[in-house]
Enzyme design. Sequence first.
Site, mmCIF file in Angstrom:
data_model
loop_
_atom_site.group_PDB
_atom_site.id
_atom_site.type_symbol
_atom_site.label_atom_id
_atom_site.label_comp_id
_atom_site.label_asym_id
_atom_site.label_seq_id
_atom_site.Cartn_x
_atom_site.Cartn_y
_atom_site.Cartn_z
ATOM 1 N N GLU A 95 0.880 -1.170 0.000
ATOM 2 C CA GLU A 95 0.000 0.000 0.000
ATOM 3 C C GLU A 95 0.913 1.214 0.000
ATOM 4 O O GLU A 95 1.476 1.586 1.029
ATOM 5 C CB GLU A 95 -0.913 -0.017 1.222
ATOM 6 N N ASP A 132 -3.945 9.929 10.976
ATOM 7 C CA ASP A 132 -2.669 9.276 11.258
ATOM 8 C C ASP A 132 -2.019 9.814 12.524
ATOM 9 O O ASP A 132 -2.118 11.003 12.841
ATOM 10 C CB ASP A 132 -1.706 9.456 10.079
#
Length: 285
Positions: free
Chosen positions: A55, A66
Amino acid sequence: MRAASGAGDAGAGFFAGRRPGRPGLAVFVNAGDPPLDVLPDLAAMLDDSDVDCLELAVPFPDSVTDGPVIRRSADRALAGGVTLPAVLDAVAALRPTLRRLRIALLADWSHTVKGTDLGDFARSVAGAGCDGLLLHGLPPRLRAAHYEAADRAGLPLVTTCYAVSGPATVAEAARHASAYLYLVAHYGRSGTTAAPDRERLGTVLGRLRGATRAPLAVGFGVRTGADVAALEALGADAAVVGSAGVARIEQALETGRDPVEEFASFVAELRRPTSHHRTNEGTHT
């Protein structure tokens, strides 16, 4: 234009090698961290190391989903001048060298795609040889156009939903997943969340199994080989590992070690279900 290798096959190519005792494995890396000229060596190592999917994120700043490990990684890549064209050029160059590793590109709508025609973007991603696309932060009003553009380009999609998402969200993700469906174990920022709720995940995976032909991959809180094996036991086709691996890259860069060798060691640990090694942070997206 080269059609992505997983097109038209309900994502089977991403985790085609999985079998009992060998669950699918996807790992997250920001393109440019380690530096982009290291990507061919990193991809070759993953191709040789029983990893199904890379990914690969086009780095973007200030991600609200994140934690600090992924944010620092993105900042390092951006400081190195990494752009979407550079990433696509890198993928196009390494694609002919890979035997089985699939590449799912992750791009952020606001930072990378906004202002670009969705059809042109999908064609450029497919033409570079990416096997799938996960578009982060796409406004709901543009989803239909995104699905149509990807379909016309022959570009399989990674769709996402949470274990606690409502029925409509889950149904949409299941309906449009053509690379794989990424089930996010729980809310929170990557690398800062608790271990997955296995009972809830098992229930959701069972429901999704009847709603889509695409493989089901689970991320968030996946740190060790034991975690990967546990997800397989719950019915997942694959695990997605992010911050735990990115942290190892960061440690290697800080100490002058080879980031590819360090990441190879981490991948080997993931393929050992009895491993109890844990980093201080969890996984991406």
